[in-house]
Write a protein that holds these residues in place. Structure first.
Motif, mmCIF file in Angstrom:
data_model
loop_
_atom_site.group_PDB
_atom_site.id
_atom_site.type_symbol
_atom_site.label_atom_id
_atom_site.label_comp_id
_atom_site.label_asym_id
_atom_site.label_seq_id
_atom_site.Cartn_x
_atom_site.Cartn_y
_atom_site.Cartn_z
ATOM 1 N N HIS A 137 -3.145 0.604 -3.730
ATOM 2 C CA HIS A 137 -2.328 -0.601 -3.646
ATOM 3 C C HIS A 137 -1.566 -0.755 -4.954
ATOM 4 O O HIS A 137 -2.132 -0.605 -6.028
ATOM 5 N N THR A 180 0.462 5.516 0.622
ATOM 6 C CA THR A 180 -0.393 6.632 1.011
ATOM 7 C C THR A 180 0.084 7.883 0.288
ATOM 8 O O THR A 180 1.267 8.201 0.299
ATOM 9 N N LEU A 233 -5.257 6.288 -0.428
ATOM 10 C CA LEU A 233 -4.567 5.016 -0.218
ATOM 11 C C LEU A 233 -4.715 4.179 -1.483
ATOM 12 O O LEU A 233 -5.836 3.939 -1.933
ATOM 13 N N PHE A 293 0.827 -1.193 0.000
ATOM 14 C CA PHE A 293 0.000 0.000 0.000
ATOM 15 C C PHE A 293 0.870 1.256 0.000
ATOM 16 O O PHE A 293 1.948 1.275 0.581
ATOM 17 N N LEU A 333 -5.943 12.165 2.413
ATOM 18 C CA LEU A 333 -4.980 11.096 2.164
ATOM 19 C C LEU A 333 -5.603 10.033 1.276
ATOM 20 O O LEU A 333 -6.681 9.519 1.559
#
Lengths: 114, 161, 94
Positions: B134, B95, B132, B93, B130
Motif C-alpha cells: 500500500h 501489485t 501487494l 494498493f 505477487l
C-alpha cells in the motif's frame, strides 16, 4: 546539570532529541488528520524510524561522552523496532482488509490478497 | 563444530545481545553469553528453519546505506504530506510481480518496505509471486513497481541467491 | 544562554512534544472509528511513550530508563501483534 559535558555534545543531544520528538509528533498528527485507515497506517512509521532513531542516537552520544566509554546498547532498541514494526503493521493491514471485506467494502485491486 | 553451533549468525547475535545488555566484556559474562548463544542456536535448530547462504558482504553494506538514505528521504516526503493543507491526492494498493523467492530475502524486503514511511507491505502470494503493497502517495503505479524492483529486489537477489 | 541550559530546555520541550504525541494517539484511540484504528493508535502511543522514557533517561543521566524502554518496545510489539491477530481471527471464525 552535568559538569564537564562539552558544549558541542549538549547542543547535538538537544537538537537530536528535539528533532526526534517533533517527528514523532508529526507522525501522530498524521494519524489524526488522515481520512482513511490505510492512509493512517503510514503516519506512525515516521515516529518508529527517524523519530525514535534520533532520540536513540542522542542517547548514544550523550552517555558515551558522559561515561567516557562507548555506550551503544541503544542499538538493541533500534534493531527490535525495525524488525518488529513490519510484522505489526502487516498483521494490522491484513486484519483491516479482512474486516472491510466482511463489512462489504472491498479495497482490493484486481488481485486477491491471499 | 557445526553440530554445536548450527546457526552461527544467530549465536553470534545472541552473544552480542547478552554482552550489550550487561555492558560488560568480563570473562564471566562472555562465558554465560556463550552458553546462551549455543543453547539458543540448538533450540532454533529444532524448528528446522529454512537455510540460506548470504554472499557479498559489500552488497549488504551498500544496500544498508541505500535503505538508510531512502528512510530519511521518505520521512521528509511523508512529513510534507502530513503538514500540507490539503489531504494526500491519492493512496492505494500496488501489485508488484517479484522474482525473489528466498524466505530471508522476502523478510528483509518486508522490513525495508515497511520501514520506509509511505509504503506498507500487505501480503505476498508465494504461488504467483505477487507482492501487494500500500502506497500513501500513489501517483504512478509503474514507477513504484520499477523502484522496488530495481532498487531493492536486484540487490537482495545479489545477496541471497 | 549556554549549551547546558539549552539542553535542559530542549529536553523539557521534547518531553512536552512526546506527551502531545501520546495525547494525539489517545484522541485517535477514542475516536476510532473502528478497532483497527484504535490498535494502530495504541502502536503509535507506545512508541511515543518509549521516546518520552528515553528522554527522561538523558535528562536524569540514568541508564535504568533504557531497560524500561526496551521492555516497552518488546511488550508493545507483542501486544499490538496479538491484538491484530485477534482482529483477524475474531472476524473470520465468527
Amino acid at each position: 546539570m552535568t559538569p564537564g559535558l562539552p558544549d558541542w555534545v549538549a547542543v547535538l543531544t538537544a537538537i537530536l532529541v528535539l528533532l526526534g520528538s517533533i517527528l514523532t509528533l508529526i507522525g501522530t498528527i498524521g494519524l489524526l488528520r488522515f481520512k482513511s485507515f490505510y492512509a493512517r497506517v503510514h503516519a506512525p512509521t515516521i515516529g518508529t524510524t527517524l523519530g525514535i532513531g534520533c532520540v536513540l542516537i542522542a542517547s548514544i552520544i550523550y552517555f558515551s561522552v558522559l561515561q567516557s566509554r562507548p555506550v551503544f546498547h541503544e542499538v538493541l532498541i533500534m534493531i527490535f523496532v525495525t524488525v518488529t514494526t513490519p510484522i505489526t503493521l502487516m498483521l494490522l493491514v491484513k486484519a483491516a482488509l479482512h474486516r472491510d471485506k466482511d463489512a462489504g467494502k472491498d479495497h482490493m485491486p484486481s488481485h486477491p490478497a491471499d | 563444530m557445526t553440530a554445536l553451533v548450527p546457526h552461527p549468525v544467530l549465536s553470534v547475535f545472541l552473544l552480542g545481545l547478552w554482552l550489550l545488555l550487561n555492558q560488560s566484556l568480563s570473562p564471566g559474562h562472555v562465558l554465560l553469553g556463550g552458553v546462551i548463544a549455543v543453547a539458543g542456536g540448538l533450540a532454533i535448530s529444532t524448528l528446522e528453519m529454512p537455510r540460506t547462504r548470504v554472499r557479498k558482504p559489500f552488497a549488504i553494506v551498500r544496500l544498508a546505506f541505500v535503505v538508510l538514505l531512502d528512510i530519511v528521504r521518505s520521512n521528509i516526503a511523508v512529513t510534507r504530506i502530513i503538514l500540507a493543507p490539503t489531504p494526500p491526492a491519492k493512496s492505494g494498493f500496488v501489485t508488484i510481480p517479484l522474482e525473489l523467492r528466498d524466505h530471508y530475502a522476502l523478510a528483509t524486503l518486508a522490513c525495508i518496505i515497511t520501514s520506509t514511511p509511505g509504503t506498507v507491505w500487505v501480503s505476498f502470494d508465494s504461488a504467483k509471486g505477487l507482492l501487494l503493497i500500500h502506497v500513501l502517495d500513489l501517483i504512478d503505479e509503474t514507477t513504484w513497481v520499477q523502484l522496488i524492483k530495481t532498487r531493492y529486489e536486484r540487490a537482495l537477489m545479489e545477496i541471497f541467491e | 544562554m549556554n549549551a547546558q541550559t539549552f539542553l535542559l530546555w530542549s529536553l523539557a520541550l521534547a518531553e512536552l512534544l512526546f506527551v502531545m504525541a501520546m495525547a494525539f494517539s489517545v484522541i485517535r484511540m477514542l475516536r476510532g472509528p473502528s478497532a483497527q484504528n484504535r490498535v494502530l493508535a495504541l502502536d503509535a502511543f507506545y512508541v511515543a511513550g518509549m521516546g518520552l522514557i528515553l528522554t527522561f533517561g538523558i535528562q536524569t543521566g540514568d541508564t535504568v530508563y533504557f531497560e524500561a524502554a526496551l521492555v516497552i518496545a518488546l511488550l508493545g510489539f507483542v501486544g499490538t501483534s496479538a491484538l491484530a491477530k485477534f482482529l483477524m481471527r475474531g472476524e473470520t471464525i465468527e
